[in-house]
Design a protein around this motif. Structure first.
Motif, mmCIF file in Angstrom:
data_model
loop_
_atom_site.group_PDB
_atom_site.id
_atom_site.type_symbol
_atom_site.label_atom_id
_atom_site.label_comp_id
_atom_site.label_asym_id
_atom_site.label_seq_id
_atom_site.Cartn_x
_atom_site.Cartn_y
_atom_site.Cartn_z
ATOM 1 N N LEU A 214 0.857 -1.181 0.000
ATOM 2 C CA LEU A 214 0.000 0.000 0.000
ATOM 3 C C LEU A 214 0.892 1.229 0.000
ATOM 4 C CD1 LEU A 214 -3.060 0.660 0.194
ATOM 5 C CD2 LEU A 214 -2.798 0.695 2.677
ATOM 6 N N CYS A 215 0.580 2.185 -0.879
ATOM 7 C CA CYS A 215 1.453 3.356 -1.005
ATOM 8 C C CYS A 215 0.619 4.633 -1.085
ATOM 9 C CB CYS A 215 2.335 3.230 -2.251
ATOM 10 S SG CYS A 215 3.565 4.551 -2.414
ATOM 11 N N PRO A 216 0.464 5.341 0.039
ATOM 12 C CA PRO A 216 -0.245 6.624 -0.008
ATOM 13 C C PRO A 216 0.537 7.651 -0.808
ATOM 14 C CG PRO A 216 0.805 6.325 2.122
ATOM 15 C CD PRO A 216 0.970 5.027 1.381
ATOM 16 N N GLU A 217 -0.174 8.508 -1.492
ATOM 17 C CA GLU A 217 0.477 9.496 -2.358
ATOM 18 C C GLU A 217 1.180 10.572 -1.533
ATOM 19 O OE1 GLU A 217 -0.814 13.056 -5.465
ATOM 20 O OE2 GLU A 217 -2.185 11.372 -5.097
ATOM 21 N N SER A 218 2.437 10.839 -1.884
ATOM 22 C CA SER A 218 3.204 11.903 -1.256
ATOM 23 C C SER A 218 3.242 13.114 -2.190
ATOM 24 C CB SER A 218 4.636 11.430 -0.970
ATOM 25 O OG SER A 218 5.378 12.445 -0.336
ATOM 26 N N LYS A 219 3.150 14.307 -1.624
ATOM 27 C CA LYS A 219 3.167 15.522 -2.439
ATOM 28 C C LYS A 219 4.545 15.801 -3.020
ATOM 29 C CE LYS A 219 -1.144 16.334 -1.702
ATOM 30 N NZ LYS A 219 -2.127 16.061 -2.802
ATOM 31 N N GLU A 220 5.572 15.309 -2.340
ATOM 32 C CA GLU A 220 6.924 15.475 -2.870
ATOM 33 C C GLU A 220 7.694 14.173 -2.718
ATOM 34 O OE1 GLU A 220 9.156 18.416 -0.704
ATOM 35 O OE2 GLU A 220 7.999 18.092 1.122
ATOM 36 N N SER A 221 8.713 14.017 -3.538
ATOM 37 C CA SER A 221 9.474 12.773 -3.588
ATOM 38 C C SER A 221 10.545 12.743 -2.505
ATOM 39 C CB SER A 221 10.132 12.633 -4.959
ATOM 40 O OG SER A 221 10.836 11.412 -5.061
ATOM 41 N N GLY A 222 10.706 11.576 -1.857
ATOM 42 C CA GLY A 222 11.741 11.417 -0.850
ATOM 43 C C GLY A 222 11.234 11.692 0.553
ATOM 44 N N ILE A 223 12.141 11.518 1.542
ATOM 45 C CA ILE A 223 11.775 11.725 2.948
ATOM 46 C C ILE A 223 12.757 12.689 3.601
ATOM 47 C CG2 ILE A 223 10.797 9.402 3.049
ATOM 48 C CD1 ILE A 223 13.243 8.685 4.903
ATOM 49 N N SER A 224 12.488 13.036 4.849
ATOM 50 C CA SER A 224 13.322 13.991 5.578
ATOM 51 C C SER A 224 14.691 13.400 5.924
ATOM 52 C CB SER A 224 12.634 14.412 6.871
ATOM 53 O OG SER A 224 11.456 15.132 6.609
ATOM 54 N N ARG A 225 15.699 14.275 5.870
ATOM 55 C CA ARG A 225 17.039 13.933 6.328
ATOM 56 C C ARG A 225 17.601 15.186 7.014
ATOM 57 N NH1 ARG A 225 22.281 12.401 2.787
ATOM 58 N NH2 ARG A 225 23.575 11.593 4.481
ATOM 59 N N PRO A 226 17.156 15.429 8.240
ATOM 60 C CA PRO A 226 17.434 16.707 8.908
ATOM 61 C C PRO A 226 18.901 17.081 9.010
ATOM 62 C CG PRO A 226 15.741 15.489 10.081
ATOM 63 C CD PRO A 226 16.287 14.560 9.038
ATOM 64 N N SER A 227 19.795 16.107 9.165
ATOM 65 C CA SER A 227 21.218 16.424 9.330
ATOM 66 C C SER A 227 21.812 17.089 8.105
ATOM 67 C CB SER A 227 22.014 15.152 9.659
ATOM 68 O OG SER A 227 21.873 14.193 8.626
ATOM 69 N N THR A 228 21.134 16.999 6.979
ATOM 70 C CA THR A 228 21.595 17.660 5.746
ATOM 71 C C THR A 228 20.669 18.796 5.342
ATOM 72 O OG1 THR A 228 20.401 16.093 4.318
ATOM 73 C CG2 THR A 228 22.663 15.526 4.933
ATOM 74 N N GLY A 229 19.750 19.174 6.242
ATOM 75 C CA GLY A 229 18.853 20.283 5.957
ATOM 76 C C GLY A 229 17.642 19.928 5.129
ATOM 77 N N TYR A 372 37.584 1.125 9.540
ATOM 78 C CA TYR A 372 36.469 1.232 8.593
ATOM 79 C C TYR A 372 35.416 2.211 9.099
ATOM 80 C CZ TYR A 372 31.726 -0.313 7.321
ATOM 81 O OH TYR A 372 30.401 -0.371 6.984
ATOM 82 N N GLN A 373 35.078 2.149 10.385
ATOM 83 C CA GLN A 373 34.068 3.049 10.944
ATOM 84 C C GLN A 373 34.537 4.503 10.896
ATOM 85 O OE1 GLN A 373 31.061 2.316 11.596
ATOM 86 N NE2 GLN A 373 31.157 0.077 11.625
ATOM 87 N N LYS A 374 35.824 4.728 11.087
ATOM 88 C CA LYS A 374 36.369 6.083 11.004
ATOM 89 C C LYS A 374 36.186 6.642 9.598
ATOM 90 C CE LYS A 374 40.622 8.709 11.813
ATOM 91 N NZ LYS A 374 42.064 8.635 12.236
ATOM 92 N N GLU A 375 36.451 5.808 8.593
ATOM 93 C CA GLU A 375 36.280 6.243 7.207
ATOM 94 C C GLU A 375 34.801 6.486 6.898
ATOM 95 O OE1 GLU A 375 37.535 4.841 2.653
ATOM 96 O OE2 GLU A 375 38.141 3.644 4.399
ATOM 97 N N ARG A 376 33.947 5.654 7.437
ATOM 98 C CA ARG A 376 32.502 5.801 7.227
ATOM 99 C C ARG A 376 32.002 7.127 7.796
ATOM 100 N NH1 ARG A 376 27.968 1.277 9.012
ATOM 101 N NH2 ARG A 376 26.117 2.602 8.749
ATOM 102 N N ARG A 377 32.455 7.459 9.010
ATOM 103 C CA ARG A 377 32.033 8.718 9.617
ATOM 104 C C ARG A 377 32.522 9.915 8.808
ATOM 105 N NH1 ARG A 377 33.019 5.660 14.430
ATOM 106 N NH2 ARG A 377 35.204 6.325 14.461
ATOM 107 N N ALA A 378 33.715 9.805 8.244
ATOM 108 C CA ALA A 378 34.264 10.912 7.456
ATOM 109 C C ALA A 378 33.446 11.145 6.191
ATOM 110 C CB ALA A 378 35.719 10.627 7.094
ATOM 111 N N ILE A 379 32.996 10.072 5.555
ATOM 112 C CA ILE A 379 32.168 10.200 4.350
ATOM 113 C C ILE A 379 30.871 10.916 4.667
ATOM 114 C CG2 ILE A 379 30.817 8.889 2.651
ATOM 115 C CD1 ILE A 379 33.045 6.781 2.688
ATOM 116 N N ARG A 380 30.239 10.547 5.772
ATOM 117 C CA ARG A 380 28.982 11.183 6.147
ATOM 118 C C ARG A 380 29.193 12.637 6.589
ATOM 119 N NH1 ARG A 380 26.206 8.576 3.362
ATOM 120 N NH2 ARG A 380 24.885 6.829 3.997
ATOM 121 N N ALA A 381 30.247 12.892 7.338
ATOM 122 C CA ALA A 381 30.495 14.247 7.825
ATOM 123 C C ALA A 381 30.699 15.230 6.684
ATOM 124 C CB ALA A 381 31.712 14.260 8.753
ATOM 125 N N ALA A 382 31.315 14.753 5.606
ATOM 126 C CA ALA A 382 31.562 15.601 4.447
ATOM 127 C C ALA A 382 30.410 15.567 3.444
ATOM 128 C CB ALA A 382 32.861 15.177 3.756
#
Length: 460
Positions: A214-229, A372-382
């Motif tokens: 079941l998929c209710p209609e969304s007025k805009e595509s995608g969802i919230s991602r507050p850490s990126t505004g 690996y986790q250090k590199e992962r955090r760096a990718i997200r931070a940037a």
């Protein structure tokens, strides 16, 4: 004599009709040291109860909480279920030590014929359930909300294996899909369904599942991602950054998604979000989420569904998480983690001759994983492209598959230290598992046994 016989048969048919579904929406409020509850509304959902009336009482012993529906006049237990909740996770975060919050939650059960007493219980330090809240519901109360919510689109039967009462009813909801993207949602829903049924033991029990979408209609595509505004108002309210974790996707709008889900038969719910960024979540007997467009969807969806469906614990322990465990390391209720390596809860599955605790390449794994986790955090931070995260995941998968698949006790069932977000004090049943890494190893023995137990609880 024929007419009375026909009337009798008609009366029997009427008696045999399944009851409707009753839902209590309530508020769960508190902080790290106290909690309280309050009824919000009682809703009569539009569809019949989808479960097997012969299996109304929960035998799984899963969940941080449970609730019981008891006939007020006779004291007979009519229905029970264990569950976990967003509040139950949040109360273990650092925020809960300094701030109180309120979360909307729901209890669903077959509509009773007479007034009932409902008890909500929570595990104590010894894992025994203790009553926290008791209230009464009269199914004839005129204030029960009986008007169905507005339609949320056409219900799609992805797989109809039989009557809902005889099957596990699994509902896939879509969030962040516009009307023009309905076809995209259906394609992705069918994809994750097939991915689920590629994994043992779901593969062997495919005929025990109905799968709805079941998929209710969304007025805009995608969802919230507050850490990126990025902030969006979607029908189900899903968002990244739950509890401050960039990859944790939840919805806190319980009323909204419950009203939409009520338009389908369901016992378990997956919310597919229209996004490519890695993210998901899973809470036992609430829902699971996954970013449908991510390259790791085959792992991500099944892993998070494992939390929701069978109450499986995360077996990894080197990733950043918002929740905290007690330093005393109490025995977890989850079926795939233990604090007692000498007598694990999966003792009947142990490989003969395997030492307990079971040695493994723990130091080597941890040294690599921390880098690996250090590199992962760096990718997200940037806020670098998701393709870079995908490439990192792929490299890590190659390393872990080789390391964990060529050890002395690889593939054997024992008690391997490192689980439930902790490097010390908690143990998992096998060296590798779908709840531990993104390798293609599948579920460990303890996870498989837990999943099969839940399937038996719902399917004939």
């Amino acid at each position: 004599m024929l007419r009375p016989l026909l009337l009798s048969l008609a009366a029997l048919a009427c008696l045999a009709a399944p009851p409707r579904t009753l839902r209590v929406d309530y508020g769960h409020t508190g902080d790290a040291t106290s909690e309280r509850f309050g009824v919000d509304r009682v809703v009569l959902e539009p569809l019949p109860w989808p479960g097997d009336p012969a299996k109304a009482v929960d035998t799984s012993n899963l969940g941080k909480y449970c609730f019981e529906v008891i006939d007020k006049a006779t004291g007979k237990l009519l229905y029970s279920r264990g569950f976990a909740s967003i509040y139950g996770e949040w109360e273990t975060t650092d925020e809960a030590k300094t701030l109180g919050r309120s979360f909307s939650e729901s209890l669903r059960f077959p509509q009773p014929e007479a007034p009932v007493r409902i008890q909500v219980k929570k595990r104590d330090a010894k894992n025994a359930f203790q009553t926290l809240w008791t209230f009464e519901v009269d199914p004839k109360d005129p204030l029960i909300e009986r008007t169905p919510a507005p339609a949320a689109g056409n219900l799609i039967a992805l797989q109809k294996a039989g009557d809902p009462a005889d099957k596990v009813d699994f509902l896939i909801l879509g969030d962040g899909y516009t009307a023009a993207e309905r076809g995209k949602f259906e394609q992705q829903a069918r994809k994750v369904m097939e991915l689920l049924f590629q994994q043992t033991p779901f593969k062997e029990h495919r005929k025990d599942f109905n799968v709805w979408a079941l998929c209710p209609e969304s007025k805009e595509s995608g969802i919230s991602r507050p850490s990126t505004g990025v902030h969006k108002r979607t029908p189900l309210g899903t968002t990244y950054d739950a509890f401050g974790s960039e990859r944790y996707v939840l919805t806190f709008d319980n009323r909204a998604w419950r009203d939409i889900a009520a338009q389908a038969p369901y016992e378990f719910v997956e919310i597919l979000v229209n996004a490519e960024t890695y993210g998901g979540g899973g809470i036992h007997n609430l829902y699971s989420t996954a970013s449908a467009g991510n390259s790791t969807i085959g792992y991500l969806f099944v892993h998070e569904f494992g939390h929701h469906f069978a109450g499986l614990a995360d077996e990894y322990y080197t990733s950043d998480v918002a929740v905290t465990n007690s330093p005393s390391r109490p025995e977890p209720w989850e079926p795939n983690a233990t604090a007692d390596p000498k007598h694990p809860k999966w003792s009947s599955l142990l490989t003969a001759g395997v030492p307990l605790p079971t040695p493994w390449k723990k130091d080597e794994f941890e040294a690599h994983s921390h880098a690996y986790q250090k590199e992962r955090r760096a990718i997200r931070a940037a806020n670098r492209p998701e393709s870079e995260m995908d490439a990192l995941f792929a490299r890590e998968k190659v390393f872990e598959t080789k390391l964990l698949g060529t050890d002395a006790h690889s593939g054997k069932v024992g008690a391997f230290e490192g689980a439930n977000y902790e490097a010390k004090g908690y143990f998992r049943s096998q060296e590798d598992c779908l709840m531990f890494t993104r390798d293609e190893v599948g579920f460990c023995a303890a996870c498989r046994a837990a999943i099969e137990k839940v399937i038996r609880q719902y399917a004939k």
